[in-house]
Design an enzyme around this catalytic site. Sequence first.
Site, PDB file in Angstrom:
ATOM      1  N   ILE A 165      40.750  33.590  38.918  1.00  0.00           N
ATOM      2  CA  ILE A 165      39.363  33.566  39.388  1.00  0.00           C
ATOM      3  C   ILE A 165      38.705  34.758  38.695  1.00  0.00           C
ATOM      4  O   ILE A 165      39.268  35.859  38.678  1.00  0.00           O
ATOM      5  CB  ILE A 165      39.288  33.654  40.937  1.00  0.00           C
ATOM      6  CG1 ILE A 165      37.855  33.672  41.449  1.00  0.00           C
ATOM      7  CG2 ILE A 165      40.034  34.852  41.489  1.00  0.00           C
ATOM      8  CD1 ILE A 165      37.760  33.566  42.998  1.00  0.00           C
ATOM      9  N   SER A 166      37.536  34.540  38.083  1.00  0.00           N
ATOM     10  CA  SER A 166      36.919  35.586  37.259  1.00  0.00           C
ATOM     11  C   SER A 166      36.444  36.763  38.105  1.00  0.00           C
ATOM     12  O   SER A 166      36.231  36.646  39.319  1.00  0.00           O
ATOM     13  CB  SER A 166      35.747  35.014  36.467  1.00  0.00           C
ATOM     14  OG  SER A 166      36.155  33.896  35.705  1.00  0.00           O
ATOM     15  N   GLN A 167      36.229  37.878  37.412  1.00  0.00           N
ATOM     16  CA  GLN A 167      35.723  39.099  38.052  1.00  0.00           C
ATOM     17  C   GLN A 167      34.307  38.843  38.600  1.00  0.00           C
ATOM     18  O   GLN A 167      33.477  38.256  37.912  1.00  0.00           O
ATOM     19  CB  GLN A 167      35.689  40.184  36.966  1.00  0.00           C
ATOM     20  CG  GLN A 167      35.213  41.512  37.421  1.00  0.00           C
ATOM     21  CD  GLN A 167      34.782  42.387  36.250  1.00  0.00           C
ATOM     22  OE1 GLN A 167      34.724  41.937  35.103  1.00  0.00           O
ATOM     23  NE2 GLN A 167      34.468  43.615  36.558  1.00  0.00           N
ATOM     24  N   PRO A 168      34.013  39.293  39.817  1.00  0.00           N
ATOM     25  CA  PRO A 168      32.684  39.054  40.396  1.00  0.00           C
ATOM     26  C   PRO A 168      31.519  39.481  39.503  1.00  0.00           C
ATOM     27  O   PRO A 168      30.532  38.745  39.379  1.00  0.00           O
ATOM     28  CB  PRO A 168      32.708  39.863  41.699  1.00  0.00           C
ATOM     29  CG  PRO A 168      34.153  39.846  42.095  1.00  0.00           C
ATOM     30  CD  PRO A 168      34.926  39.911  40.813  1.00  0.00           C
ATOM     31  N   ARG A 209      34.101  34.805  48.895  1.00  0.00           N
ATOM     32  CA  ARG A 209      35.118  34.788  47.819  1.00  0.00           C
ATOM     33  C   ARG A 209      36.542  34.717  48.387  1.00  0.00           C
ATOM     34  O   ARG A 209      37.444  34.189  47.737  1.00  0.00           O
ATOM     35  CB  ARG A 209      34.950  36.022  46.924  1.00  0.00           C
ATOM     36  CG  ARG A 209      35.753  35.957  45.610  1.00  0.00           C
ATOM     37  CD  ARG A 209      35.300  37.052  44.649  1.00  0.00           C
ATOM     38  NE  ARG A 209      35.948  36.964  43.335  1.00  0.00           N
ATOM     39  CZ  ARG A 209      36.952  37.744  42.943  1.00  0.00           C
ATOM     40  NH1 ARG A 209      37.430  38.674  43.758  1.00  0.00           N
ATOM     41  NH2 ARG A 209      37.474  37.616  41.742  1.00  0.00           N
TER      42      ARG A 209
END
Length: 217
Positions: free
Chosen positions: A66-69, A40
């Site tokens: 960038i979205s949350q994992p 990431r």
Amino acid sequence: MKNIHRMLEDIRQETVMTAFLTGRKTLSPEVMDAMRDVPRDQFVDPGMASMAFDNGPLPIGYGQTISQPFIVALMTDLLAIKSTDAILEIGTGSGYQTAILSQLAAQVYTLEVIEDLSLEALERFEKLGYQNIHAKVGNGYDGWPEQAPYDGIIVTAAAPYVPDALIDQLQEGGRLVIPVGQPFGHQELIVLEKHALAHNKISKILDVAFVPLVDHP
Ligand code: SAH
């Protein structure tokens, strides 16, 4: 604990905490392996690399994130990807979710409306050696009809409604995972399973907060 292991542990914990909403106490081992294997930190600005394995969204420029994992892992799990699948993603952004999909599917098609983001993502895919990703600039509301049908479609920005073109381009039995709701208002992550004669099955999974899917910019 090494950063990536902390991120995986955070995803496991949030999966357990939200199980009463999502109906799943664990995510598939294949999805967790993909989350472990995609770096990431390579998808964010070098200045933010130290935060890359935190379980939260991060800015990627142009007002996008960038979205949350955890959300990336959950949405990927909800797609139930098979190794022979062709998947369409709307909202390439950093390309992180695309890379996760590319570990699990045969082919990944991804559309992004902001040209610079699309080009930056393409550079990352080349540098990291992802071979099965096809990226282009386009409006997600129209989908990518030339490559349809898709076994699964994932939208990583919130739409006020489910775009018809995406349902049309989905294979029967396929799944569309999409946050639906108002820009910066109430949004729900839903899964639409396509069935004949429009007997589509819609499941609401949980409340989410995504950047908006912009129409005809
Ligand atoms: N999957 C991305 C998330 C990026 S945020 C990641 O992992 O980094 C959502 C992205 O959707 C933004 O990059 C935004 O520019 C893009 N987007 C918004 N509206 C769109 C549209 N109509 N068509 C295609 N992309 C769109």
